[in-house]
Design a protein around this motif. Structure first.
Motif, PDB file in Angstrom:
ATOM      1  N   ILE A  96       0.970  -1.145   0.242  1.00  0.00           N
ATOM      2  CA  ILE A  96       0.016  -0.019   0.175  1.00  0.00           C
ATOM      3  C   ILE A  96       0.906   1.381  -0.033  1.00  0.00           C
ATOM      4  O   ILE A  96       1.794   1.419   0.734  1.00  0.00           O
ATOM      5  N   ASN A  97       0.524   2.277  -0.901  1.00  0.00           N
ATOM      6  CA  ASN A  97       1.409   3.294  -0.917  1.00  0.00           C
ATOM      7  C   ASN A  97       0.582   4.454  -0.384  1.00  0.00           C
ATOM      8  O   ASN A  97      -0.242   4.695  -1.432  1.00  0.00           O
ATOM      9  N   LEU A  98       0.529   5.087   0.631  1.00  0.00           N
ATOM     10  CA  LEU A  98       0.208   6.295   1.106  1.00  0.00           C
ATOM     11  C   LEU A  98       0.797   7.768   0.974  1.00  0.00           C
ATOM     12  O   LEU A  98       0.361   8.498   1.286  1.00  0.00           O
ATOM     13  N   VAL A  99       1.875   7.252   0.490  1.00  0.00           N
ATOM     14  CA  VAL A  99       3.003   8.717   0.564  1.00  0.00           C
ATOM     15  C   VAL A  99       2.508   9.780  -0.074  1.00  0.00           C
ATOM     16  O   VAL A  99       2.364   9.579  -1.371  1.00  0.00           O
ATOM     17  N   GLY A 100       2.308  10.999   0.539  1.00  0.00           N
ATOM     18  CA  GLY A 100       2.033  12.122  -0.319  1.00  0.00           C
ATOM     19  C   GLY A 100       2.409  13.431   0.692  1.00  0.00           C
ATOM     20  O   GLY A 100       2.539  13.327   1.653  1.00  0.00           O
ATOM     21  N   ILE A 101       2.713  14.444   0.068  1.00  0.00           N
ATOM     22  CA  ILE A 101       3.306  15.697   0.654  1.00  0.00           C
ATOM     23  C   ILE A 101       2.224  16.818   0.351  1.00  0.00           C
ATOM     24  O   ILE A 101       1.721  16.660  -1.070  1.00  0.00           O
ATOM     25  N   LEU A 102       2.126  17.920   1.168  1.00  0.00           N
ATOM     26  CA  LEU A 102       1.299  19.131   0.930  1.00  0.00           C
ATOM     27  C   LEU A 102       2.078  20.166   0.483  1.00  0.00           C
ATOM     28  O   LEU A 102       1.411  21.133  -0.239  1.00  0.00           O
ATOM     29  N   THR A 103       3.387  20.201   1.030  1.00  0.00           N
ATOM     30  CA  THR A 103       4.223  20.972   0.707  1.00  0.00           C
ATOM     31  C   THR A 103       5.725  20.653   0.410  1.00  0.00           C
ATOM     32  O   THR A 103       5.770  19.769   0.672  1.00  0.00           O
ATOM     33  N   GLU A 104       6.330  21.258  -0.525  1.00  0.00           N
ATOM     34  CA  GLU A 104       7.720  20.878  -0.754  1.00  0.00           C
ATOM     35  C   GLU A 104       8.752  21.346   0.026  1.00  0.00           C
ATOM     36  O   GLU A 104       8.477  22.449   0.604  1.00  0.00           O
ATOM     37  N   GLY A 105       9.748  20.684   0.246  1.00  0.00           N
ATOM     38  CA  GLY A 105      11.011  21.087   0.920  1.00  0.00           C
ATOM     39  C   GLY A 105      12.258  20.159   0.790  1.00  0.00           C
ATOM     40  O   GLY A 105      12.042  18.979   0.913  1.00  0.00           O
ATOM     41  N   ARG A 106      13.350  20.917   0.406  1.00  0.00           N
ATOM     42  CA  ARG A 106      14.595  20.349   0.091  1.00  0.00           C
ATOM     43  C   ARG A 106      14.363  19.034  -1.341  1.00  0.00           C
ATOM     44  O   ARG A 106      13.743  19.519  -2.010  1.00  0.00           O
ATOM     45  N   GLY A 107      15.090  17.993  -0.659  1.00  0.00           N
ATOM     46  CA  GLY A 107      14.523  17.023  -1.676  1.00  0.00           C
ATOM     47  C   GLY A 107      13.361  16.361  -1.967  1.00  0.00           C
ATOM     48  O   GLY A 107      12.923  15.418  -2.797  1.00  0.00           O
ATOM     49  N   GLN A 108      12.078  16.744  -0.931  1.00  0.00           N
ATOM     50  CA  GLN A 108      10.732  16.179  -1.095  1.00  0.00           C
ATOM     51  C   GLN A 108      10.120  17.058  -2.067  1.00  0.00           C
ATOM     52  O   GLN A 108       9.227  17.860  -1.501  1.00  0.00           O
ATOM     53  N   THR A 109      10.182  16.927  -3.165  1.00  0.00           N
ATOM     54  CA  THR A 109       9.434  17.586  -4.097  1.00  0.00           C
ATOM     55  C   THR A 109       8.207  16.852  -4.796  1.00  0.00           C
ATOM     56  O   THR A 109       8.303  15.584  -4.610  1.00  0.00           O
ATOM     57  N   PHE A 110       7.096  17.453  -4.977  1.00  0.00           N
ATOM     58  CA  PHE A 110       5.801  16.803  -5.609  1.00  0.00           C
ATOM     59  C   PHE A 110       6.365  15.733  -6.475  1.00  0.00           C
ATOM     60  O   PHE A 110       6.003  14.439  -6.550  1.00  0.00           O
ATOM     61  N   ASP A 111       7.082  16.118  -7.598  1.00  0.00           N
ATOM     62  CA  ASP A 111       7.684  15.117  -8.533  1.00  0.00           C
ATOM     63  C   ASP A 111       8.186  13.821  -7.929  1.00  0.00           C
ATOM     64  O   ASP A 111       8.037  12.762  -8.295  1.00  0.00           O
ATOM     65  N   ALA A 112       9.334  14.147  -6.920  1.00  0.00           N
ATOM     66  CA  ALA A 112      10.159  13.005  -6.541  1.00  0.00           C
ATOM     67  C   ALA A 112       9.338  12.029  -5.790  1.00  0.00           C
ATOM     68  O   ALA A 112       9.744  10.808  -5.692  1.00  0.00           O
ATOM     69  N   VAL A 113       8.206  12.778  -5.117  1.00  0.00           N
ATOM     70  CA  VAL A 113       7.633  12.003  -3.895  1.00  0.00           C
ATOM     71  C   VAL A 113       6.461  11.164  -4.440  1.00  0.00           C
ATOM     72  O   VAL A 113       6.165   9.943  -4.461  1.00  0.00           O
ATOM     73  N   GLN A 114       5.470  12.198  -5.322  1.00  0.00           N
ATOM     74  CA  GLN A 114       4.208  11.605  -5.604  1.00  0.00           C
ATOM     75  C   GLN A 114       4.127  11.038  -7.251  1.00  0.00           C
ATOM     76  O   GLN A 114       3.426  10.370  -7.462  1.00  0.00           O
ATOM     77  N   ALA A 115       5.435  11.218  -7.960  1.00  0.00           N
ATOM     78  CA  ALA A 115       5.302  10.776  -9.215  1.00  0.00           C
ATOM     79  C   ALA A 115       6.370   9.585  -9.384  1.00  0.00           C
ATOM     80  O   ALA A 115       6.054   8.621  -9.616  1.00  0.00           O
TER      81      ALA A 115
END
Length: 321
Positions: free
Chosen positions: A79-98
């Motif tokens: 199960i993949n639930l990982v998502g972020i509401l805001t970006e920071g450092r290496g945690q970008t929308f593209d890196a995490v959610q795509a």
């Protein structure tokens, strides 16, 4: 008949708001749960969710494929639930959610596990929101790597630890004036416990493989109606002042650096320009909570159970007229 305790379910993002509810739901159904998180030493609070030894936390980061491959080893369901509401450092929308979603899907496929992927209503490759674009890219990558994956798209979720109802109740406690962004934007708030039940049902095999479900609560409400309900439950009386999107985006350029409940990013403002409700196509196909046989709980029924802490005199205060 085999016991669920023989089934290992690996949950990425199990320490988050939705994650802890999913872990509890799986434990109640006697699954073995492996929780893959970036900081397992900070996820010890998940242990009491199940019996002794039922929940095990390990380190994994979606930006590092080797850690993801190790986390899914011997899993029957991922199960993949990982998502972020805001970006920071290496945690970008593209890196995490795509790209992160693609990494999980490929790893699950390699070990022959079933995959459940959580996206969001509003995921759209053509959206002006980078968050929504990344969610759509994640869905596409998941489907390409594992066509049999089940995808869930919840609307905005509420519950005791949320960053939605608690945020506005906190702001109403701090200020006599509350800016209202997207006053007429429609949403379908869904209780996090109902979303967790849907995911657990999918683990049980009750959801269709290769299908995309849209999960919304029993009511479609405007943003104004939602905020009015929240402040009424909290027994606060701030003045609600509608804020045009242009002005809200200008303010967000500064508020994106603010702490806690004050934080607001330009991308979040962009998201509020579009309705966030279950589509007619999903309803017709039965790809909803109702289609899974789940009677959704309303905001009015659940929120008073935890928003009482924002009332001026606490839980047993009589509501003012």
């Amino acid at each position: 008949m085999a016991s669920n305790l023989e089934t290992l379910v690996t949950v990425f993002g199990g320490s988050g708001f939705l994650g802890r509810n999913v872990v509890r739901a799986l434990c109640r159904r006697d699954y073995r749960v492996r929780v893959a998180v970036r900081r397992p030493e900070l996820a010890g609070y998940l242990q009491p969710s199940g019996k002794v030894g039922q929940v095990h936390t390990i380190q994994a980061n979606l930006r590092y494929p080797a850690s993801v491959e190790a986390a899914v080893r011997d899993s029957e369901v991922v199960i993949n639930l990982v998502g972020i509401l805001t970006e920071g450092r290496g945690q970008t929308f593209d890196a995490v959610q795509a790209k992160g979603a693609e990494t999980v899907a490929k790893a699950a496929s390699a070990v022959g596990a079933r995959l459940i992927h959580v996206s969001a209503i509003g995921a759209d490759a053509e959206s002006p929101s980078r968050y929504a674009k990344a969610k759509a890219a994640g869905e596409a990558a998941v489907t390409a790597a594992m066509p049999s994956a089940t995808i869930f798209r919840p609307s905005v979720m509420f519950g005791p630890e949320d960053q939605f109802t608690n945020r506005f109740a906190s702001l109403a406690r701090m200020s006599p004036v509350l800016p209202l962004i997207g006053a007429e934007t429609k949403m379908q708030p869904v209780y996090v416990g109902d979303v967790a039940t849907a995911i657990a049902d999918a683990v049980d095999g009750k959801a269709k493989a290769g299908a995309t479900y849209e999960l919304g609560g029993p009511e479609v409400l405007t943003m104004r109606e939602i905020i009015e309900a929240i402040v009424t439950i909290a027994d606060r009386k701030p003045t609600l002042i509608p804020l045009p999107f242009g002005l809200a985006r200008l303010n967000a350029n500064f508020l994106q650096f603010a702490p806690g409940a004050l934080k607001l990013t330009p991308d979040q403002v962009t998201l509020l320009e579009r309705d966030n409700v279950v589509s007619d196509a999903a309803k017709t196909a039965g790809l909803t909570l109702e289609g899974l046989g789940i009677a959704a709980d309303s905001l009015e029924a659940i929120a008073p159970q935890y928003l009482w802490r924002f009332r001026p005199q606490g839980q047993f205060q009589r509501k003012s007229a």
